[in-house]
Design a protein around this motif. Structure first.
Motif, PDB file in Angstrom:
ATOM      1  N   VAL A   1       0.850  -1.190   0.000  1.00 32.24           N
ATOM      2  CA  VAL A   1       0.000   0.000   0.000  1.00 32.24           C
ATOM      3  C   VAL A   1       0.885   1.239   0.000  1.00 32.24           C
ATOM      4  O   VAL A   1       1.751   1.402   0.862  1.00 32.24           O
ATOM      5  CB  VAL A   1      -0.932   0.016   1.223  1.00 32.24           C
ATOM      6  N   GLU A   2       0.672   2.084  -0.991  1.00 31.73           N
ATOM      7  CA  GLU A   2       1.466   3.311  -1.116  1.00 31.73           C
ATOM      8  C   GLU A   2       0.622   4.502  -0.700  1.00 31.73           C
ATOM      9  O   GLU A   2      -0.507   4.663  -1.163  1.00 31.73           O
ATOM     10  CB  GLU A   2       1.951   3.487  -2.552  1.00 31.73           C
ATOM     11  N   ILE A   3       1.164   5.309   0.169  1.00 32.05           N
ATOM     12  CA  ILE A   3       0.459   6.495   0.656  1.00 32.05           C
ATOM     13  C   ILE A   3       1.322   7.726   0.412  1.00 32.05           C
ATOM     14  O   ILE A   3       2.489   7.768   0.785  1.00 32.05           O
ATOM     15  CB  ILE A   3       0.136   6.383   2.155  1.00 32.05           C
ATOM     16  N   ILE A   4       0.747   8.717  -0.254  1.00 34.31           N
ATOM     17  CA  ILE A   4       1.407  10.009  -0.450  1.00 34.31           C
ATOM     18  C   ILE A   4       0.623  11.031   0.355  1.00 34.31           C
ATOM     19  O   ILE A   4      -0.505  11.387   0.002  1.00 34.31           O
ATOM     20  CB  ILE A   4       1.465  10.396  -1.934  1.00 34.31           C
ATOM     21  N   GLN A   5       1.215  11.447   1.467  1.00 35.15           N
ATOM     22  CA  GLN A   5       0.500  12.264   2.443  1.00 35.15           C
ATOM     23  C   GLN A   5      -0.086  13.531   1.840  1.00 35.15           C
ATOM     24  O   GLN A   5      -1.204  13.937   2.144  1.00 35.15           O
ATOM     25  CB  GLN A   5       1.439  12.618   3.606  1.00 35.15           C
ATOM     26  N   GLU A   6       0.689  14.177   0.967  1.00 32.63           N
ATOM     27  CA  GLU A   6       0.241  15.466   0.445  1.00 32.63           C
ATOM     28  C   GLU A   6      -0.758  15.328  -0.702  1.00 32.63           C
ATOM     29  O   GLU A   6      -1.256  16.326  -1.224  1.00 32.63           O
ATOM     30  CB  GLU A   6       1.437  16.286  -0.041  1.00 32.63           C
ATOM     31  N   SER A   7      -1.067  14.090  -1.094  1.00 34.09           N
ATOM     32  CA  SER A   7      -1.977  13.875  -2.216  1.00 34.09           C
ATOM     33  C   SER A   7      -3.419  13.813  -1.731  1.00 34.09           C
ATOM     34  O   SER A   7      -3.741  13.088  -0.789  1.00 34.09           O
ATOM     35  CB  SER A   7      -1.625  12.581  -2.948  1.00 34.09           C
ATOM     36  N   GLY A   8      -4.283  14.559  -2.396  1.00 34.79           N
ATOM     37  CA  GLY A   8      -5.705  14.534  -2.073  1.00 34.79           C
ATOM     38  C   GLY A   8      -6.488  13.602  -2.970  1.00 34.79           C
ATOM     39  O   GLY A   8      -7.699  13.453  -2.815  1.00 34.79           O
ATOM     40  N   ILE A   9      -5.814  12.960  -3.925  1.00 35.60           N
ATOM     41  CA  ILE A   9      -6.463  12.081  -4.892  1.00 35.60           C
ATOM     42  C   ILE A   9      -5.755  10.734  -4.913  1.00 35.60           C
ATOM     43  O   ILE A   9      -4.532  10.661  -4.878  1.00 35.60           O
ATOM     44  CB  ILE A   9      -6.436  12.703  -6.310  1.00 35.60           C
ATOM     45  N   HIS A  10      -6.522   9.654  -4.955  1.00 34.37           N
ATOM     46  CA  HIS A  10      -5.942   8.312  -5.097  1.00 34.37           C
ATOM     47  C   HIS A  10      -6.957   7.403  -5.781  1.00 34.37           C
ATOM     48  O   HIS A  10      -7.989   7.074  -5.221  1.00 34.37           O
ATOM     49  CB  HIS A  10      -5.541   7.732  -3.744  1.00 34.37           C
ATOM     50  N   PHE A  11      -6.653   7.029  -7.041  1.00 36.30           N
ATOM     51  CA  PHE A  11      -7.464   6.077  -7.794  1.00 36.30           C
ATOM     52  C   PHE A  11      -6.624   4.831  -8.053  1.00 36.30           C
ATOM     53  O   PHE A  11      -5.443   4.937  -8.388  1.00 36.30           O
ATOM     54  CB  PHE A  11      -7.908   6.658  -9.144  1.00 36.30           C
ATOM     55  N   SER A  12      -7.229   3.662  -7.923  1.00 30.11           N
ATOM     56  CA  SER A  12      -6.539   2.407  -8.216  1.00 30.11           C
ATOM     57  C   SER A  12      -7.358   1.587  -9.206  1.00 30.11           C
ATOM     58  O   SER A  12      -8.591   1.600  -9.169  1.00 30.11           O
ATOM     59  CB  SER A  12      -6.322   1.587  -6.942  1.00 30.11           C
ATOM     60  N   SER A  13      -6.674   0.865 -10.087  1.00 24.36           N
ATOM     61  CA  SER A  13      -7.345  -0.028 -11.024  1.00 24.36           C
ATOM     62  C   SER A  13      -6.409  -1.165 -11.378  1.00 24.36           C
ATOM     63  O   SER A  13      -5.185  -1.060 -11.234  1.00 24.36           O
ATOM     64  CB  SER A  13      -7.789   0.722 -12.287  1.00 24.36           C
ATOM     65  N   LEU A  14      -6.993  -2.277 -11.841  1.00 23.42           N
ATOM     66  CA  LEU A  14      -6.221  -3.452 -12.229  1.00 23.42           C
ATOM     67  C   LEU A  14      -6.225  -3.612 -13.739  1.00 23.42           C
ATOM     68  O   LEU A  14      -7.154  -3.203 -14.429  1.00 23.42           O
ATOM     69  CB  LEU A  14      -6.806  -4.708 -11.577  1.00 23.42           C
ATOM     70  N   GLY A  15      -5.167  -4.250 -14.246  1.00 23.08           N
ATOM     71  CA  GLY A  15      -5.072  -4.521 -15.671  1.00 23.08           C
ATOM     72  C   GLY A  15      -4.103  -5.663 -15.909  1.00 23.08           C
ATOM     73  O   GLY A  15      -3.522  -6.220 -14.970  1.00 23.08           O
ATOM     74  N   VAL A  16      -3.933  -6.026 -17.161  1.00 24.87           N
ATOM     75  CA  VAL A  16      -2.992  -7.075 -17.549  1.00 24.87           C
ATOM     76  C   VAL A  16      -2.073  -6.509 -18.626  1.00 24.87           C
ATOM     77  O   VAL A  16      -2.543  -6.018 -19.656  1.00 24.87           O
ATOM     78  CB  VAL A  16      -3.724  -8.324 -18.084  1.00 24.87           C
ATOM     79  N   LEU A  17      -0.758  -6.567 -18.373  1.00 22.78           N
ATOM     80  CA  LEU A  17       0.239  -6.110 -19.336  1.00 22.78           C
ATOM     81  C   LEU A  17       1.209  -7.244 -19.622  1.00 22.78           C
ATOM     82  O   LEU A  17       1.834  -7.780 -18.693  1.00 22.78           O
ATOM     83  CB  LEU A  17       1.016  -4.899 -18.800  1.00 22.78           C
TER      84      LEU A  17
END
Length: 384
Positions: free
Chosen positions: A255-271
């Motif tokens: 889990v990655e947290i960027i304290q100063e970030s007000g936005i966080h979207f996650s999605s899955l894919g296949v590469l």
């Protein structure tokens, strides 16, 4: 070629471009029979290169709602030092012209072996379709059991069993969420059902133990994958096994947290055959790659795109970004929200707008095939 043995002719035909094969079907009955045979379809599929399927919507000026849209097949032509995306308008499938889709919207659920799963929804419709845009065949699946009026979230996946090779559609109903509730309000109704193509019916899978996010879960190695919302879950991913028909927690990246970030979207894919997770913050975009399927320690942070590398794309970090496909030269194709098809080159560490399509579209990796829907005995097959 008439004097050649049938297996030699099949081998030659299977190596031709898709559009040429379609023309060959019109040459004579013998060639039509060869191309229509399941052996040819499987041989061609084994050689079929990855391309893209784009579902392009357009707004109805009178109602403001999206129309059913157009399915556009995009070929990926790899050159020595670059790639080219090619779209032939003649190979498009205009769903707006199909009477069955009128007064409704269409969402592209998934793609497996050249078959597409579509979800039709509207004021009076909630239907699931399987189609092959190359052969122009489609079939409608029976009405789902868990269809309800009211506020709910529907989660889909389309895949094929590794053991039995049966094609299945999974549909999860996450219902009874008050429209004004917070994101932490767990649905009181989490139920799943499955349709095995050719059986003519949906079967209940009962209660789903996890609250999932993402409309459609990417399919890989006989499993569908989704992100888990539950904060107390030891893993943040869930996988559905198409053989066992069970839901289980799946190893997730750190889990990655960027304290100063007000936005966080996650999605899955296949590469390139690997499960990936993308994380969008308002200052950077990150891609995690699972190098060895199912092994938690194999997650690697492969790409970090800082906003500063693309000053002309200052809008990039404000909406979700969805991974589509990785190309032979390392380029990664992704869709920004529903607006732009982007290409990231890791060698030059640059990202650019391909300008192939603009606004109201979705895309996914696609392998064209000549698989016939007639193989699914209990389903009625139609032609577009």
């Amino acid at each position: 070629m008439e004097d050649l043995p049938a297996h030699i002719m099949v081998d030659i035909l299977s190596k031709l471009p898709v559009k040429t094969i379609i023309h060959c079907k019109c040459v004579c009955k013998k060639w039509l029979d060869l191309v229509s045979d399941s052996y040819f379809a499987n041989l061609h599929l084994s050689r079929s290169p990855t391309s893209l399927m784009v579902h392009h919507n357009s707004e109805n000026e009178m109602t403001g709602y999206h129309k059913p849209g157009i399915l556009k097949w995009v070929e990926i032509k790899n050159e020595l030092h670059h790639h080219m995306l090619h779209h032939d308008p003649l190979m498009s499938l205009d769903l707006n012209l199909a009477p069955i889709f009128q007064e409704s919207q269409i969402l592209l659920v998934g793609s497996v072996n050249g078959l597409l799963c579509l979800w039709q929804f509207g004021p009076e419709s909630d239907n699931t379709y399987i189609c092959n845009p190359i052969t122009r065949e489609y079939m409608i699946l029976p009405r789902q059991q868990y269809y309800r009026q009211g506020y709910a979230i529907i989660v889909y996946c389309f895949g094929v069993s590794s053991r039995t090779h049966e094609y299945k559609v999974i549909r999860i109903f996450q219902g009874d969420i008050p429209p004004d509730s917070t994101s932490t309000s767990r649905p009181s109704f989490l139920e799943a059902e499955v349709n095995t193509l050719g059986t003519g019916q949906w079967r209940s899978l009962g209660h789903v133990p996890y609250w999932l996010v993402g409309f459609s879960g990417p399919f890989l190695n006989g499993h569908a994958h989704w992100i888990v919302i539950d904060k107390n879950s030891p893993e943040k991913l869930c996988a559905f096994d198409f053989d066992k028909e069970t839901f289980e927690l799946f190893p997730s990246p750190p889990v990655e947290i960027i304290q100063e970030s007000g936005i966080h979207f996650s999605s899955l894919g296949v590469l390139n055959g690997c499960l990936c997770q993308s994380d969008t913050f308002d200052s950077q975009f990150t891609i995690w790659v699972m190098k060895e399927y199912g092994v938690k320690k194999s997650w690697r942070k492969e790409v970090v795109i800082k906003q500063s590398i693309s000053p002309d794309l200052d809008w990039l970090m404000w909406e979700p970004v969805y991974l589509i496909e990785g190309l032979n030269d390392g380029t990664i194709l992704m869709v920004y929200y529903e607006d732009k098809l982007l290409a990231y080159c890791p060698k030059s560490r640059t990202i650019e707008d391909t300008e192939v399509f603009d606004r109201y579209f979705s895309a996914m990796a696609y392998r064209p095939s000549f698989l016939r829907l007639q193989n699914f005995e209990l389903e009625r097959v139609h032609l577009f």
